[in-house]
Design a protein around this motif. Structure first.
Motif, short mmCIF file in Angstrom:
data_model
loop_
_atom_site.label_atom_id
_atom_site.label_comp_id
_atom_site.label_asym_id
_atom_site.label_seq_id
_atom_site.Cartn_x
_atom_site.Cartn_y
_atom_site.Cartn_z
N GLY A 42 100.84 58.08 80.70
CA GLY A 42 100.16 58.91 81.70
C GLY A 42 100.87 60.26 81.87
O GLY A 42 101.37 60.84 80.89
N TRP A 306 98.82 71.10 75.60
CA TRP A 306 98.22 69.89 76.17
C TRP A 306 98.01 70.09 77.66
O TRP A 306 98.54 71.04 78.25
CB TRP A 306 99.11 68.65 75.91
CG TRP A 306 100.46 68.69 76.57
CD1 TRP A 306 100.79 68.18 77.79
CD2 TRP A 306 101.66 69.28 76.05
NE1 TRP A 306 102.13 68.40 78.06
CE2 TRP A 306 102.68 69.07 77.00
CE3 TRP A 306 101.98 69.96 74.86
CZ2 TRP A 306 103.99 69.53 76.82
CZ3 TRP A 306 103.28 70.41 74.67
CH2 TRP A 306 104.26 70.18 75.65
N CYS A 310 98.81 66.17 87.68
CA CYS A 310 99.74 65.93 88.78
C CYS A 310 98.88 65.42 89.94
O CYS A 310 97.66 65.57 89.93
CB CYS A 310 100.44 67.21 89.20
SG CYS A 310 101.53 67.85 87.91
N PHE A 335 103.11 62.14 93.70
CA PHE A 335 104.38 62.85 93.47
C PHE A 335 104.23 64.29 93.01
O PHE A 335 105.21 64.92 92.61
CB PHE A 335 105.25 62.03 92.50
CG PHE A 335 105.69 60.75 93.12
CD1 PHE A 335 106.70 60.74 94.06
CD2 PHE A 335 105.03 59.56 92.86
CE1 PHE A 335 107.08 59.58 94.70
CE2 PHE A 335 105.39 58.38 93.49
CZ PHE A 335 106.42 58.39 94.41
#
Ligand SMILES: Cc1cc2nc3c(=O)[nH]c(=O)nc-3n(C[C@H](O)[C@H](O)[C@H](O)COP(=O)(O)OP(=O)(O)OC[C@H]3O[C@@H](n4cnc5c(N)ncnc54)[C@H](O)[C@@H]3O)c2cc1C
Length: 385
Positions: A42, A306, A310, A335
């Protein structure tokens, strides 16, 4: 195969792996981690891995300090993890940003960080490579560092597995039910795993996971982009650079290349359906920004770009703790752009809370139940002034 555990962790990113590592010290075989793809697949594996003390609040800086100490010690004692402590130079280019930058530096110094405010001309003492014509103020922390985020996840996972934690990769949790005795049943395509406590560390997917339990979280995944150059730095070394006003960060990589990033979007993205390739606009603008700030990059080409996600919360704070509406359900989510740099400390904090130990960290502001209802909110980046 054993299918009953005391604790299950959903998500094998840097947070899930750190939680597994810290829990394994006491609970080893009582813990299972379920990951839908593979470890670090991820956001964590896509991250730049920067660890910076130049943040806007004391609590996060203390977590970064602890995390850096942990990584430093591990890198001295164990193989497989390297801490690159090359420092980070922060730049602002407007008059309005000078005061907030100075305020942050004072706050950071007051809690023991080796950070200093610099006038534009002083930047040359740190590195002559950076163009400063439009810079109005700067700050430098020699202790800022970076790690390979994939290496960090694997390091946690390997040690946790050696202590008995079971890692089930390619095991997407597709359904969560509670039995009458309160035990959770996690359904994957292959198995059903039972556990008394479930710890959600599913990063940008966390909102989808809690929907299986029929509640919403105030989380918004947002897209951010990065790219890497061809080798052009030769033997020339620069610290990491964060140009706040122009939304650009640069991080030296091995072989004389530079990772450059930002391109952060302010709209919510679906983690199962977002553009993973970088936009053409981003690739063009990031090389222009880099050229303005690092003139030597005129000889560089971007070879690979890429994007990743978030996860924002309404107040830029994560949600960490037991969910008040679902007994036995623990959240460690939201986060923002600072997940890797706090992961070792967060894993320890989560493990302390779950084992009923008093944590020394200041956690009131992370209370996962602090938002009475889920309302729309604006996405605000974490890694800024
Ligand atoms: C381009 C970029 C650069 C960044 N740079 C930095 C940086 O320099 N420093 C920093 O500190 N942070 C940085 N970040 C942010 C950082 O990557 C995140 O804060 C951090 O990785 C979050 O970790 P996580 O474990 O919560 O999420 P993730 O790493 O996304 O992990 C969640 C995991 O849960 C799994 N999962 C989801 N749903 C399920 C399910 N139903 N069943 C089982 N598994 C599931 C996913 O497959 C995934 O592996 C950056 C992010 C990006 C995108």
């Amino acid at each position: 195969m054993k299918n009953k555990y005391s604790f299950s962790i959903i998500g094998g990113g840097v947070i899930g792996c750190s939680v597994a590592y810290h829990l394994s010290k006491e609970l080893g075989e009582e813990v299972v981690l379920l990951e839908k793809d593979f470890i670090a697949s991820g956001s964590s594996g896509l991250s730049a891995g920067i660890l910076s003390h130049q943040l806007w609040n004391e609590i996060d800086i203390e977590l970064v300090k602890k995390s850096v100490e942990w990584i430093k010690k591990e890198s001295e004692e164990e193989e497989g993890i390297v801490l690159n402590q090359d420092g980070l130079l922060k730049l602002v280019c407007t008059e309005e940003e000078i005061e907030p930058l100075k305020r942050n530096v004072n706050m950071q110094q007051s809690i023991g960080c080796d950070v200093r405010f610099l006038e534009p001309n002083d930047v040359e003492d740190i590195t002559p490579e950076i163009a400063i014509k439009d810079v109005t103020g700067a700050a430098y922390c020699p202790d800022d560092s970076y790690v390979d985020p994939y290496q960090l996840c694997v390091h946690f996972a390997k040690a946790a597995e050696e202590r008995g934690v079971r890692f089930l990769q390619r095991s997407e949790v597709k359904g969560i039910e509670r039995k009458e005795d309160g035990v959770f049943q996690l359904r994957t395509a292959r198995d059903t795993v039972e556990s008394e406590t479930v710890i959600i560390c599913a990063g940008p997917w966390s909102k989808k996971v809690t929907k299986m339990l029929e509640f919403e979280l105030p989380l918004k995944p947002y897209r951010t982009q990065a790219a890497i150059t061809t080798p052009f730095m030769g033997e020339v070394k620069i610290p990491m650079v964060h140009d706040v006003s122009n939304s650009l960060y640069m991080k030296p990589e091995t072989g004389g290349t530079i990772l450059a990033g930002d391109g952060t979007e302010s709209t919510e993205s679906d983690p199962d359906n977002f553009k993973e390739k970088p936009g053409f606009d981003f690739m063009t603008s990031i090389s222009e920004k880099m050229l303005r700030r690092l003139p030597r990059s005129e000889n560089a080409r971007l070879v690979r770009g890429w994007s990743g996600l978030c996860t924002a919360t309404p107040d830029r704070r994560p949600l960490i703790g037991f969910h008040s509406g679902t007994e036995g359900l623990f959240l460690a989510v939201g986060f923002n752009a600072l997940g890797v740099m706090r992961a070792p400390a967060i894993g320890e904090m989560v493990s302390d809370l779950i084992c009923g130990r008093r944590t020394q960290d200041d956690i009131a502001e992370f209370d996962p139940n602090r938002f009475e209802k889920v309302e729309d909110f604006e996405i605000t980046q974490g890694f800024t002034l």
